[in-house]
Design a protein around this motif. Structure first.
Motif, PDB file in Angstrom:
ATOM      1  N   ALA A  20     -29.678 -27.929  -7.416  1.00  0.00           N
ATOM      2  CA  ALA A  20     -29.850 -26.801  -8.335  1.00  0.00           C
ATOM      3  C   ALA A  20     -30.249 -27.266  -9.732  1.00  0.00           C
ATOM      4  O   ALA A  20     -30.619 -26.444 -10.565  1.00  0.00           O
ATOM      5  N   GLY A  21     -30.178 -28.561 -10.003  1.00  0.00           N
ATOM      6  CA  GLY A  21     -30.545 -29.085 -11.318  1.00  0.00           C
ATOM      7  C   GLY A  21     -29.520 -28.769 -12.396  1.00  0.00           C
ATOM      8  O   GLY A  21     -29.855 -28.671 -13.568  1.00  0.00           O
ATOM      9  N   PHE A  22     -28.257 -28.631 -11.996  1.00  0.00           N
ATOM     10  CA  PHE A  22     -27.196 -28.273 -12.938  1.00  0.00           C
ATOM     11  C   PHE A  22     -27.084 -29.319 -14.034  1.00  0.00           C
ATOM     12  O   PHE A  22     -26.877 -30.496 -13.775  1.00  0.00           O
ATOM     13  N   LEU A  23     -27.265 -28.883 -15.278  1.00  0.00           N
ATOM     14  CA  LEU A  23     -27.198 -29.732 -16.470  1.00  0.00           C
ATOM     15  C   LEU A  23     -28.141 -30.936 -16.402  1.00  0.00           C
ATOM     16  O   LEU A  23     -27.841 -32.003 -16.925  1.00  0.00           O
ATOM     17  N   ALA A 107     -30.119 -23.749  -3.250  1.00  0.00           N
ATOM     18  CA  ALA A 107     -28.959 -24.514  -3.725  1.00  0.00           C
ATOM     19  C   ALA A 107     -28.009 -23.660  -4.550  1.00  0.00           C
ATOM     20  O   ALA A 107     -28.426 -22.785  -5.300  1.00  0.00           O
ATOM     21  N   ILE A 108     -26.727 -23.944  -4.395  1.00  0.00           N
ATOM     22  CA  ILE A 108     -25.675 -23.285  -5.166  1.00  0.00           C
ATOM     23  C   ILE A 108     -24.798 -24.374  -5.771  1.00  0.00           C
ATOM     24  O   ILE A 108     -24.223 -25.189  -5.045  1.00  0.00           O
ATOM     25  N   SER A 109     -24.726 -24.407  -7.088  1.00  0.00           N
ATOM     26  CA  SER A 109     -23.892 -25.413  -7.751  1.00  0.00           C
ATOM     27  C   SER A 109     -22.450 -25.290  -7.275  1.00  0.00           C
ATOM     28  O   SER A 109     -21.916 -24.189  -7.173  1.00  0.00           O
ATOM     29  N   GLY A 110     -21.845 -26.427  -6.966  1.00  0.00           N
ATOM     30  CA  GLY A 110     -20.472 -26.440  -6.491  1.00  0.00           C
ATOM     31  C   GLY A 110     -20.348 -26.289  -4.982  1.00  0.00           C
ATOM     32  O   GLY A 110     -19.254 -26.325  -4.431  1.00  0.00           O
ATOM     33  N   SER A 111     -21.454 -26.122  -4.301  1.00  0.00           N
ATOM     34  CA  SER A 111     -21.428 -25.938  -2.852  1.00  0.00           C
ATOM     35  C   SER A 111     -21.074 -27.245  -2.146  1.00  0.00           C
ATOM     36  O   SER A 111     -21.249 -28.327  -2.694  1.00  0.00           O
ATOM     37  N   THR A 112     -20.566 -27.132  -0.933  1.00  0.00           N
ATOM     38  CA  THR A 112     -20.274 -28.299  -0.098  1.00  0.00           C
ATOM     39  C   THR A 112     -20.999 -28.137   1.231  1.00  0.00           C
ATOM     40  O   THR A 112     -21.548 -27.076   1.528  1.00  0.00           O
ATOM     41  N   SER A 113     -20.977 -29.187   2.034  1.00  0.00           N
ATOM     42  CA  SER A 113     -21.678 -29.129   3.331  1.00  0.00           C
ATOM     43  C   SER A 113     -21.107 -28.040   4.227  1.00  0.00           C
ATOM     44  O   SER A 113     -21.820 -27.491   5.064  1.00  0.00           O
TER      45      SER A 113
END
Length: 133
Positions: A20-23, A107-113
């Motif tokens: 997601a390109g977070f920060l 993509a979702i920031s904080g997501s897991t598999s």
């Protein structure tokens, strides 16, 4: 059978905050909102941003070193890449506020598999509603 970079016409991605390109860029964590008359700071608000256009696997911002930009040298009709940046994506009750310029980046920031199937389903529902819309 051999494949060449110009055989690829669509890029897609699922993942977490990295995708997601977070920060990915840090111009400052706080945005300062000003009044019109005095230009004095009124309030500073913390803003977490996703720079999806800079994301290595799916970003498409000009000048960014990303897979789609590299493939774009050979595949001129490449589609699906993310562009730009926006505040952190909000997901409530399985519904996420993806933006059109996110391209095919689910993509979702904080997501897991463990969340990948739900991520794909949610993104598909969102995109299907968008195209009907």
């Amino acid at each position: 059978m051999s494949r060449r970079p110009d055989d690829i016409s669509v890029v897609m991605a699922m993942g977490d905050s990295i995708t997601a390109g977070f920060l990915a860029r840090s111009p400052g964590f706080f945005e300062t909102h000003r009044t019109d008359e005095t230009q004095e700071p009124l309030i500073s608000v913390p803003v977490a941003r996703e720079y999806r256009g800079l994301s290595y696997p799916i970003g498409g911002d000009d000048g960014a070193i990303t897979v789609p930009n590299i493939l774009g040298h050979w595949s001129k009709n490449l589609t699906g890449m993310s562009r730009g940046h926006h505040p952190l994506l909000a997901c409530i009750g399985g519904w996420c506020a993806w933006r059109y310029d996110d391209g095919l980046n689910a993509a979702i920031s904080g997501s897991t598999s463990q969340n990948l199937v739900a991520q794909a389903r949610g993104w598909y529902r969102h995109r299907a509603a968008w195209t009907r819309g």
